[in-house]
Design an enzyme around this catalytic site. Structure first.
Site, PDB file in Angstrom:
ATOM      1  N   GLY A  15      38.896  46.214  31.442  1.00 24.85           N
ATOM      2  CA  GLY A  15      39.643  47.286  31.794  1.00 24.85           C
ATOM      3  C   GLY A  15      41.091  46.983  31.267  1.00 24.85           C
ATOM      4  NE  ARG A  76      34.672  46.799  32.085  1.00 27.25           N
ATOM      5  CZ  ARG A  76      35.801  47.796  32.818  1.00 27.25           C
ATOM      6  NH1 ARG A  76      35.388  49.107  32.617  1.00 27.25           N
ATOM      7  NH2 ARG A  76      36.681  47.277  33.545  1.00 27.25           N
ATOM      8  CG  ASP A 107      36.760  35.494  35.740  1.00 27.05           C
ATOM      9  OD1 ASP A 107      37.598  34.894  35.103  1.00 27.05           O
ATOM     10  OD2 ASP A 107      36.677  35.540  37.030  1.00 27.05           O
ATOM     11  CB  THR A 129      42.248  41.720  34.907  1.00 29.83           C
ATOM     12  OG1 THR A 129      41.773  42.783  36.248  1.00 29.83           O
ATOM     13  CG2 THR A 129      42.540  40.421  35.362  1.00 29.83           C
ATOM     14  CG  ASP A 131      40.635  44.051  39.188  1.00 26.67           C
ATOM     15  OD1 ASP A 131      41.333  45.218  39.458  1.00 26.67           O
ATOM     16  OD2 ASP A 131      39.400  43.928  38.606  1.00 26.67           O
ATOM     17  CG  ASP A 133      39.072  39.906  39.263  1.00 29.76           C
ATOM     18  OD1 ASP A 133      39.929  39.881  38.079  1.00 29.76           O
ATOM     19  OD2 ASP A 133      38.001  40.626  39.342  1.00 29.76           O
ATOM     20  NE  ARG A 175      35.566  44.462  37.678  1.00 29.15           N
ATOM     21  CZ  ARG A 175      35.282  44.214  36.488  1.00 29.15           C
ATOM     22  NH1 ARG A 175      33.663  43.996  36.078  1.00 29.15           N
ATOM     23  NH2 ARG A 175      35.963  44.204  35.418  1.00 29.15           N
ATOM     24  N   GLY A 189      53.404  48.323  54.547  1.00 29.61           N
ATOM     25  CA  GLY A 189      53.373  48.277  56.104  1.00 29.61           C
ATOM     26  C   GLY A 189      52.226  49.014  56.711  1.00 29.61           C
ATOM     27  CD  GLU A 191      50.451  51.876  60.687  1.00 31.57           C
ATOM     28  OE1 GLU A 191      50.087  52.492  59.657  1.00 31.57           O
ATOM     29  OE2 GLU A 191      51.679  51.646  61.017  1.00 31.57           O
TER      30      GLU A 191
HETATM   31  P1  ADP Z   1      36.805  41.617  32.592  1.00 27.56           P
HETATM   32  O1  ADP Z   1      36.899  41.028  31.135  1.00 27.56           O
HETATM   33  O2  ADP Z   1      38.085  42.482  32.919  1.00 27.56           O
HETATM   34  O3  ADP Z   1      36.346  40.736  33.440  1.00 27.56           O
HETATM   35  P2  ADP Z   1      34.080  42.628  32.107  1.00 27.56           P
HETATM   36  O4  ADP Z   1      33.482  42.008  33.203  1.00 27.56           O
HETATM   37  O5  ADP Z   1      33.756  44.204  31.993  1.00 27.56           O
HETATM   38  O6  ADP Z   1      35.630  42.710  32.193  1.00 27.56           O
HETATM   39  O7  ADP Z   1      33.906  41.866  30.583  1.00 27.56           O
HETATM   40  C1  ADP Z   1      34.589  42.438  29.226  1.00 27.56           C
HETATM   41  C2  ADP Z   1      33.800  42.239  28.371  1.00 27.56           C
HETATM   42  O8  ADP Z   1      33.484  40.700  28.020  1.00 27.56           O
HETATM   43  C3  ADP Z   1      31.965  42.810  28.632  1.00 27.56           C
HETATM   44  O9  ADP Z   1      32.077  44.202  28.153  1.00 27.56           O
HETATM   45  C4  ADP Z   1      31.556  41.998  27.159  1.00 27.56           C
HETATM   46  O10 ADP Z   1      31.772  42.477  26.193  1.00 27.56           O
HETATM   47  C5  ADP Z   1      32.253  40.527  27.470  1.00 27.56           C
HETATM   48  N1  ADP Z   1      31.261  39.642  28.297  1.00 27.56           N
HETATM   49  C6  ADP Z   1      31.226  39.889  29.725  1.00 27.56           C
HETATM   50  N2  ADP Z   1      30.391  39.139  30.134  1.00 27.56           N
HETATM   51  C7  ADP Z   1      29.804  38.200  29.118  1.00 27.56           C
HETATM   52  C8  ADP Z   1      29.009  37.070  28.793  1.00 27.56           C
HETATM   53  N3  ADP Z   1      28.393  36.250  29.758  1.00 27.56           N
HETATM   54  N4  ADP Z   1      28.920  36.604  27.646  1.00 27.56           N
HETATM   55  C9  ADP Z   1      29.679  37.079  26.566  1.00 27.56           C
HETATM   56  N5  ADP Z   1      30.354  38.265  26.799  1.00 27.56           N
HETATM   57  C10 ADP Z   1      30.574  38.677  28.004  1.00 27.56           C
HETATM   58  O1  F6P Z   2      39.043  45.772  36.324  1.00 23.18           O
HETATM   59  C1  F6P Z   2      39.947  46.767  36.355  1.00 23.18           C
HETATM   60  C2  F6P Z   2      39.301  48.012  37.121  1.00 23.18           C
HETATM   61  O2  F6P Z   2      40.265  48.993  37.117  1.00 23.18           O
HETATM   62  C3  F6P Z   2      38.747  47.884  38.694  1.00 23.18           C
HETATM   63  O3  F6P Z   2      39.867  47.545  39.394  1.00 23.18           O
HETATM   64  C4  F6P Z   2      38.000  48.687  38.603  1.00 23.18           C
HETATM   65  O4  F6P Z   2      36.817  48.461  39.371  1.00 23.18           O
HETATM   66  C5  F6P Z   2      37.400  48.904  37.308  1.00 23.18           C
HETATM   67  O5  F6P Z   2      38.246  48.371  36.546  1.00 23.18           O
HETATM   68  C6  F6P Z   2      37.205  50.640  37.050  1.00 23.18           C
HETATM   69  O6  F6P Z   2      36.528  50.509  35.658  1.00 23.18           O
HETATM   70  P1  F6P Z   2      36.589  51.800  34.864  1.00 23.18           P
HETATM   71  O7  F6P Z   2      37.637  52.105  34.128  1.00 23.18           O
HETATM   72  O8  F6P Z   2      35.229  51.505  33.957  1.00 23.18           O
HETATM   73  O9  F6P Z   2      36.147  53.130  35.782  1.00 23.18           O
END
Ligand code: ADP
Ligand code: F6P
Length: 325
Positions: A15, A76, A107, A129, A131, A133, A175, A189, A191
């Site tokens: 993203g 992606r 990640d 990101t 997020d 996360d 996410r 703020g 609730e």
């Molecule tokens: P983020 O990088 O924000 O966590 P994604 O989980 O969608 O977002 O991963 C982004 C891209 O990274 C994926 O579309 C893919 O191309 C690559 N990727 C994800 N997992 C793997 C993996 N296990 N090995 C290699 N590339 C990966």
């Molecule tokens: O990882 C960033 C994020 O905006 C998340 O918060 C959300 O779950 C996801 O990407 C949405 O992805 P998409 O743009 O594919 O709808």
């Protein structure tokens, strides 16, 4: 000592996040300052496999520091999970003279970065990101802007919610993670804040809280619901039926991912992009940049991916206490 790296590639993946452009700009300009050439890979790993590779100079990143999104675009790419395509990606880098890479993403993108490192392309990850996360860092590019965007939108919802004496459920992105929700919970703020990390799905408790706070004179009831829990619209219907209080759901959605980055996102993204280049010039690989305890740091990718992140229990506690009267 002159750097052995001749050409660095840069891509954004997963993203998009406000501040990614500042990071791209920093990669390009820091590399050029070190006498290293730069190539931009468009559309993440998908673009790499399609050889969508462009030369970048100082001018190609002019006027982008204040812009949201990513000028390199992002994607992606499921194919890149396959080792055969990972090797192909590394071979394409070599074919284009790219001997080192900066990958800006989350990640998932780090796993792709690790694969490139294993296939002989020195690679450094930069956390991008909204997020927040990623366990190996306290800061990720885009979170600050996203949370400010969400906060401003929620302030507006709160105004109308008060005028109409309604209950408002606002769903924010993240996410599976509740960081945007928690920060908005404190900043707006709210609730109630529903976090995927600890939600007990006890809707009756929520209903009781709404009724109690209405009795105490609260003119609105603001519930921040994290995307990881979702179902805000059906939740609003059930809450309205159970409390008799008009309830509306708003899903903020992708507006949280856009917009001009805050100063923090611009400065941290710039620092991280530049640091990634400096590490590559020192011959480092398979590491990710982070920020912890007031310092920019770097961690081995394997270690970073194994780390676990916990929400600060004190912030969760005060989020609840401060909204109750
Ligand atoms: P983020 O990088 O924000 O966590 P994604 O989980 O969608 O977002 O991963 C982004 C891209 O990274 C994926 O579309 C893919 O191309 C690559 N990727 C994800 N997992 C793997 C993996 N296990 N090995 C290699 N590339 C990966
Ligand atoms: O990882 C960033 C994020 O905006 C998340 O918060 C959300 O779950 C996801 O990407 C949405 O992805 P998409 O743009 O594919 O709808």
């Amino acid at each position: 000592m002159a750097s052995k790296v001749k050409c660095i590639g840069v891509l954004t993946s997963g993203g998009d996040a406000p501040g990614m452009n500042a990071a791209i700009r920093a990669v390009v300009r820091e590399a050029l300052a070190n006498g290293v050439q730069v190539k931009g890979i468009r559309r993440g790993y998908a673009g790499l496999l399609q050889e969508e590779i462009v030369d970048m100079d100082a001018h190609s990143v002019s006027d982008i520091i204040s812009r949201g999104g990513t000028v390199l675009q992002t994607a992606r790419c499921l194919e890149f999970i396959d080792p055969e395509y990972q090797k192909k990606g590394a071979d394409i880098c070599r074919k284009h003279g790219i001997d080192a890479m900066v990958v800006i993403g989350g990640d998932g993108s780090y796993m792709g970065a690790r694969a490139l490192s294993r296939n002989g392309i020195n690679t450094i990850g930069v956390p991008g990101t909204i997020d927040l996360d990623i366990s190996s860092t306290e800061y990720t590019i885009g979170f600050d802007t996203a949370v400010n965007t969400a906060m401003e939108a929620i302030d507006k919802i709160r105004d109308t919610s008060t005028s109409h004496e309604r209950c408002s459920i606002v769903e924010v992105m993240g996410r599976g993670a509740g960081y945007i929700a928690l920060w908005c919970g404190i900043a707006n703020g709210a609730e109630d804040v529903l976090l995927p990390e600890m939600y007990d799905y006890d809707e009756q408790k929520l209903v009781n809280h709404i009724i109690e706070s209405r009795k105490k004179g609260k003119q609105h009831h603001l519930i921040i619901n994290a995307e990881g829990i979702g179902h805000s619209t059906s939740m609003a219907k059930r809450i309205e039926a159970a409390t008799g209080i008009e309830t509306r759901a708003t899903i903020l959605g992708h507006m949280q991912r856009g917009g001009s980055p805050t100063a923090k996102d611009r400065v941290y993204a710039s620092t991280m992009g530049a640091l990634a280049v400096d590490l590559l010039c020192q011959g480092e690989t398979n590491r990710v940049i982070g920020y912890a305890h007031g310092e920019f740091i770097h961690t081995e990718i394997e270690e970073a991916l194994e780390m676990k992140k916990e929400m600060d229990p004190y912030q969760i506690k005060i989020c609840k206490n401060l909204a109750n009267m």
